[in-house]
Design an enzyme around this catalytic site. Sequence first.
Site, PDB file in Angstrom:
ATOM      1  N   LYS A  80       1.002  -1.162  -0.214  1.00 29.34           N
ATOM      2  CA  LYS A  80       0.170   0.031   0.007  1.00 29.34           C
ATOM      3  C   LYS A  80       0.854   1.196  -0.057  1.00 29.34           C
ATOM      4  CE  LYS A  80      -3.878   2.009   2.762  1.00 29.34           C
ATOM      5  NZ  LYS A  80      -4.712   1.941   3.822  1.00 29.34           N
ATOM      6  N   SER A 155      -9.583   2.188   3.033  1.00 30.05           N
ATOM      7  CA  SER A 155      -8.784   2.777   2.339  1.00 30.05           C
ATOM      8  C   SER A 155      -7.863   1.738   1.536  1.00 30.05           C
ATOM      9  CB  SER A 155      -8.033   3.750   3.081  1.00 30.05           C
ATOM     10  OG  SER A 155      -7.165   3.193   3.834  1.00 30.05           O
ATOM     11  N   SER A 179      -9.798  -0.102   7.429  1.00 29.37           N
ATOM     12  CA  SER A 179      -9.255   0.027   5.926  1.00 29.37           C
ATOM     13  C   SER A 179      -8.623  -1.303   5.297  1.00 29.37           C
ATOM     14  CB  SER A 179      -8.162   1.028   6.007  1.00 29.37           C
ATOM     15  OG  SER A 179      -8.979   2.491   6.090  1.00 29.37           O
TER      16      SER A 179
END
Lengths: 486, 95
Positions: A80, A155, A179
């Site tokens: 990420k 997210s 997330s």
Amino acid sequence: MTTDYNQLTIHEANKLLKDRQVSSVELTKACLERIQQVESKVGAIVTVTEELALEQARKADELIGTGDINPLTGVPALIKDVMCTRGVRTTCSSKMLENFVPPYDAAVVEKLNEAGMVMVGKANMDEFAMGSSTEHSAFHPTHNPWNLSRVPGGSSGGSAAAVAAGEAIYTLGSDTGGSIRQPAGFCSVTGLKPTYGRVSRYGLVAFASSLDQIGPLTQDVTDCALVMNVIAGHDSRDSTSAPQPVPDYTQCLTGDIKGMKIGIPKEYFVEGMQPEVETAIRVVIEQLQDMGAKVGEVSLPHTRHALAVYYIIAPSEASANLARYDGTKYGFRYQGADTMWDTMDKTRQHGFGAEVKRRIMLGTYALSAGYYDAYYLKAQKVRTLIRREFDEAFEKYDVLVAPTSPTVPFEIGEKVDDPVQMYLADVCTLPVNIAGLPGISIPAGFADNLPIGMQIISKPFAEETILKIAHAYQQATDWHMRKPAL
Amino acid sequence: MKLSREEVLHIAQLARLGVSDEDVERAREQLSNILENFEILQSVDTDDIPPTAQSLVLQNVLREDESCDSFPRKDILANAPQEDEDSFRVRAVLE
């Protein structure tokens, strides 16, 4: 076993690598080809690091050639874009950090590199990890591989979508209010948010420091355990990292859950919840019961306060953490302003997206003179009550089982201009961060070919208990083996 | 109750966030909606309940004060929006 190398699990890939039936370069090329093939539709990635990946793969193959192989050696992963990677830009999907190239690796990246990771790229996300749909990326939204008009969650939407789409074999995400788990649920992959303090956050760009935690997104629970074996553990560079010893997380995957006590928190079956989701989770609970678990209902009345607590605490901490983006030392600087203050104001006005600015304003308000007691301090006190309620529940139960989200993935664009509705997407995952607990989301079915996720929550540092139950469930079902048609 | 224009401008100034007129109006609307959802906490009895700042029980994490290498100057300056020899170049602080 599948012949599409990019669809292999870590443990399958490891076996083939060990037996020299496939090389890391072949695995890596399979993922890179898949990225080329589907990325224009999915949009899970911010930066593809093809050269670096092939170089790491060749090194891994050399190591494997000498018999030096551990479970992650030579296996392609995606990180990420909120975790620092030395020499590879780390953007947080923000214009503010569009050209930021970290001079150091995050602790998790260091550890994965030592374990022989092949990094194929950096995953898309909501800007600075603020969002539940990955629509708040400054670059492009990510699409759900199961239905391209739907969101992948957020997210860590890029991380989840990439695993579902076979663009990487595993990924890392970060979870501040859901997330990792919510996108894992939306994309039908396995995603673990470890206990607060279990994984070092050195080199993780900070959002809300009392809530953030890094964890793996994988195709199954065994892979999740394998990644945890590498990334978990104390790090003196993160003073909130816990000194607890790290077990071998694969040891608990016995398939036997007889006699384990599972609590069903009734408040997680919220009003307005999609009936198909409730039905699917009830079916799972019956299956777990058939497998020998003892199930009972538990009440956590303060669950209904979690949303407010979270949306006071997280933006407050974010407003302080994001004060560093002032256009001075790194990142975007607005050109053409008149004075120092004007430069700073305009840098932040034009460098941040709408949701980030909304949260900075919200947090600044909650912390400002005259409002601190009413908002921030009050939220911290209710946080104590939420934690106590969980502690009591875990005196009676080993784990709690609940839906990951109240609905299946929603349409892209549906909630993007309605912050309150967007925030409700995390209603089942937020309390876990507030209390600092570990939680996993695993695939638990579909409604109209849209994924449904089940969440398993336990007490601090009881990741093994969670993994044990999640693994047993995956031994008995095949939801996690289904792949989207792309 | 909707936040006033002045309140929004005050918050924006505290946060060092430039805002357009349109931003201010949107913030008045959206922040007020969000704050309304926080009202629910006022009904919770928190007398004698201590606040939780973070969920670990760790306190006062200390370590030896040992010197170690810092990053090379050029690595840090590589990300600077503007540099001047060995320094970050910024606008004049005092005018």
